[in-house]
Design a protein around this motif. Structure first.
Motif, PDB file in Angstrom:
ATOM      1  N   THR A 167     -40.282  53.084 -28.869  1.00 54.69           N
ATOM      2  CA  THR A 167     -39.822  52.088 -27.894  1.00 54.69           C
ATOM      3  C   THR A 167     -39.287  52.784 -26.644  1.00 54.69           C
ATOM      4  N   ALA A 168     -38.546  53.871 -26.837  1.00 60.81           N
ATOM      5  CA  ALA A 168     -37.983  54.625 -25.703  1.00 60.81           C
ATOM      6  C   ALA A 168     -39.085  55.173 -24.804  1.00 60.81           C
ATOM      7  N   LEU A 169     -40.175  55.612 -25.404  1.00 68.39           N
ATOM      8  CA  LEU A 169     -41.283  56.175 -24.613  1.00 68.39           C
ATOM      9  C   LEU A 169     -41.930  55.145 -23.689  1.00 68.39           C
ATOM     10  N   VAL A 215     -33.230  56.968 -25.019  1.00 75.37           N
ATOM     11  CA  VAL A 215     -32.495  55.957 -25.777  1.00 75.37           C
ATOM     12  C   VAL A 215     -31.140  55.652 -25.129  1.00 75.37           C
ATOM     13  N   GLN A 216     -30.781  56.394 -24.098  1.00 73.30           N
ATOM     14  CA  GLN A 216     -29.458  56.214 -23.488  1.00 73.30           C
ATOM     15  C   GLN A 216     -29.274  54.812 -22.910  1.00 73.30           C
ATOM     16  N   ASP A 217     -30.351  54.202 -22.434  1.00 72.89           N
ATOM     17  CA  ASP A 217     -30.257  52.842 -21.876  1.00 72.89           C
ATOM     18  C   ASP A 217     -30.957  51.809 -22.768  1.00 72.89           C
ATOM     19  N   MET A 218     -31.190  52.185 -24.026  1.00 71.41           N
ATOM     20  CA  MET A 218     -31.874  51.297 -24.981  1.00 71.41           C
ATOM     21  C   MET A 218     -30.950  50.175 -25.434  1.00 71.41           C
ATOM     22  N   GLU A 219     -31.532  48.991 -25.594  1.00 68.01           N
ATOM     23  CA  GLU A 219     -30.782  47.841 -26.086  1.00 68.01           C
ATOM     24  C   GLU A 219     -31.420  47.338 -27.371  1.00 68.01           C
ATOM     25  N   LYS A 249     -32.111  44.383 -28.319  1.00 65.79           N
ATOM     26  CA  LYS A 249     -33.151  43.353 -28.143  1.00 65.79           C
ATOM     27  C   LYS A 249     -34.520  43.974 -27.868  1.00 65.79           C
ATOM     28  N   SER A 250     -34.560  45.113 -27.165  1.00 69.48           N
ATOM     29  CA  SER A 250     -35.836  45.792 -26.892  1.00 69.48           C
ATOM     30  C   SER A 250     -36.472  46.274 -28.191  1.00 69.48           C
ATOM     31  N   VAL A 251     -35.644  46.827 -29.078  1.00 66.59           N
ATOM     32  CA  VAL A 251     -36.146  47.332 -30.361  1.00 66.59           C
ATOM     33  C   VAL A 251     -36.579  46.163 -31.240  1.00 66.59           C
ATOM     34  N   LYS A 252     -35.784  45.091 -31.266  1.00 64.59           N
ATOM     35  CA  LYS A 252     -36.135  43.943 -32.098  1.00 64.59           C
ATOM     36  C   LYS A 252     -37.460  43.308 -31.654  1.00 64.59           C
ATOM     37  N   LYS A 253     -37.696  43.311 -30.350  1.00 63.82           N
ATOM     38  CA  LYS A 253     -38.946  42.772 -29.822  1.00 63.82           C
ATOM     39  C   LYS A 253     -40.121  43.606 -30.337  1.00 63.82           C
ATOM     40  N   LYS A 254     -39.967  44.943 -30.289  1.00 66.80           N
ATOM     41  CA  LYS A 254     -41.025  45.835 -30.776  1.00 66.80           C
ATOM     42  C   LYS A 254     -41.138  45.772 -32.297  1.00 66.80           C
ATOM     43  N   PHE A 255     -40.025  45.530 -32.984  1.00 61.10           N
ATOM     44  CA  PHE A 255     -40.011  45.397 -34.441  1.00 61.10           C
ATOM     45  C   PHE A 255     -40.927  44.248 -34.867  1.00 61.10           C
ATOM     46  N   LYS A 256     -40.889  43.154 -34.086  1.00 61.93           N
ATOM     47  CA  LYS A 256     -41.696  41.968 -34.407  1.00 61.93           C
ATOM     48  C   LYS A 256     -43.171  42.152 -34.076  1.00 61.93           C
ATOM     49  N   SER A 257     -43.469  43.108 -33.209  1.00 65.62           N
ATOM     50  CA  SER A 257     -44.860  43.377 -32.814  1.00 65.62           C
ATOM     51  C   SER A 257     -45.464  44.384 -33.795  1.00 65.62           C
ATOM     52  N   MET A 297     -30.195  47.569 -48.502  1.00 65.72           N
ATOM     53  CA  MET A 297     -29.528  48.519 -49.403  1.00 65.72           C
ATOM     54  C   MET A 297     -28.117  48.838 -48.915  1.00 65.72           C
ATOM     55  N   LEU A 298     -27.991  48.961 -47.592  1.00 72.65           N
ATOM     56  CA  LEU A 298     -26.697  49.300 -46.994  1.00 72.65           C
ATOM     57  C   LEU A 298     -25.772  48.087 -46.859  1.00 72.65           C
ATOM     58  N   GLY A 299     -26.329  46.900 -47.035  1.00 71.57           N
ATOM     59  CA  GLY A 299     -25.540  45.685 -46.875  1.00 71.57           C
ATOM     60  C   GLY A 299     -25.301  45.328 -45.420  1.00 71.57           C
ATOM     61  N   TRP A 300     -26.212  45.775 -44.552  1.00 72.92           N
ATOM     62  CA  TRP A 300     -26.105  45.504 -43.118  1.00 72.92           C
ATOM     63  C   TRP A 300     -27.230  44.575 -42.709  1.00 72.92           C
ATOM     64  N   ASP A 301     -27.000  43.805 -41.642  1.00 69.35           N
ATOM     65  CA  ASP A 301     -28.136  43.057 -41.104  1.00 69.35           C
ATOM     66  C   ASP A 301     -28.924  43.992 -40.189  1.00 69.35           C
ATOM     67  N   LEU A 302     -30.100  43.566 -39.850  1.00 69.63           N
ATOM     68  CA  LEU A 302     -31.014  44.394 -39.066  1.00 69.63           C
ATOM     69  C   LEU A 302     -30.412  44.784 -37.717  1.00 69.63           C
ATOM     70  N   THR A 303     -29.734  43.851 -37.079  1.00 68.28           N
ATOM     71  CA  THR A 303     -29.127  44.115 -35.767  1.00 68.28           C
ATOM     72  C   THR A 303     -28.122  45.259 -35.861  1.00 68.28           C
ATOM     73  N   GLU A 304     -27.283  45.243 -36.895  1.00 71.47           N
ATOM     74  CA  GLU A 304     -26.273  46.294 -37.073  1.00 71.47           C
ATOM     75  C   GLU A 304     -26.930  47.654 -37.304  1.00 71.47           C
ATOM     76  N   LEU A 305     -27.966  47.674 -38.146  1.00 71.58           N
ATOM     77  CA  LEU A 305     -28.679  48.933 -38.415  1.00 71.58           C
ATOM     78  C   LEU A 305     -29.311  49.483 -37.133  1.00 71.58           C
ATOM     79  N   ILE A 306     -29.956  48.617 -36.362  1.00 76.64           N
ATOM     80  CA  ILE A 306     -30.602  49.057 -35.118  1.00 76.64           C
ATOM     81  C   ILE A 306     -29.552  49.573 -34.131  1.00 76.64           C
TER      82      ILE A 306
END
Length: 194
Positions: free
Chosen positions: A123-125, A132-136, A138-146, A164-173
């Motif tokens: 996604t950063a590329l 990744v310094q300016d990564m958000e 929502k950008s990753v989640k959009k690519k996750f769905k694609s 496994m970690l007990g986290w939602d996807l947003t927290e992990l990302i």
């Protein structure tokens, strides 16, 4: 957790079996990511250990892609690496190539973050900054769905790792983005010196 191999020895071992810049960069990124998570989750005293597991996690992938996480124990034992590191390395192939289940929180982080660092890196590329310094999130989640984007990064594994970690996807990302930010400059510096 006891280091049976130094960071310097682990680095030499990685380079013995990996020459492709992509694989080396991925190993360094996962190493830095794992070190960040160790500190973040209260395992700061084991930071180097977590990093070594991250550095060596794909030790067999470049030369033995059909035996990923199957050949690793042999290569690691030959180098005198302890069984705890071998278990951790193999656990990221759980239900993909091996039956070694991630048990320790560190192994669950590796399982979840390994694939996700690949997706975030890809996604950063696509960004003007290539960083990744300016990564958000929502950008990753959009690519996750694609599903066709970075198709080699298993969304199922990423989601299973979050569970496994007990986290939602947003927290992990979000956490993985922070972790990658923490090591991006160092990874680029090392890659520039190779």
């Amino acid at each position: 957790m006891e280091n049976t191999i130094s960071r310097e020895e682990a680095w030499k071992l990685l380079l013995k079996y990996n020459q492709d810049h992509f694989h080396i960069q991925h190993a360094l990124t996962v190493e830095g990511t794992m070190k960040w998570f160790a500190k973040e989750l209260g395992y700061g005293q084991d930071e180097e250990y977590w990093g070594i597991v991250g550095l060596l996690h794909d030790i067999d992938f470049e030369k033995y892609p059909q035996e990923h996480c199957i050949k690793a124990p042999e290569l690691l034992r030959e180098a005198g690496v302890g069984e705890d590191i071998i278990h951790a390395v193999c656990s990221h192939g759980y239900e993909l190539t091996v039956d070694v289940k991630p048990e320790h929180e560190m192994e669950k982080v590796l399982y979840a973050a390994d694939e996700l660092t690949g997706l975030i890196g890809a996604t950063a590329l696509m960004r003007p900054s290539k960083s990744v310094q300016d990564m958000e999130v929502k950008s990753v989640k959009k690519k996750f769905k694609s599903v066709n984007f970075a198709a080699g990064c298993s969304r199922e594994v990423i989601q299973k790792g979050a569970d496994m970690l007990g986290w939602d996807l947003t927290e992990l990302i979000q956490k993985t983005i922070y972790a990658m930010r923490s090591c991006e400059a160092e990874v680029q510096e090392i890659m520039g010196s190779l």
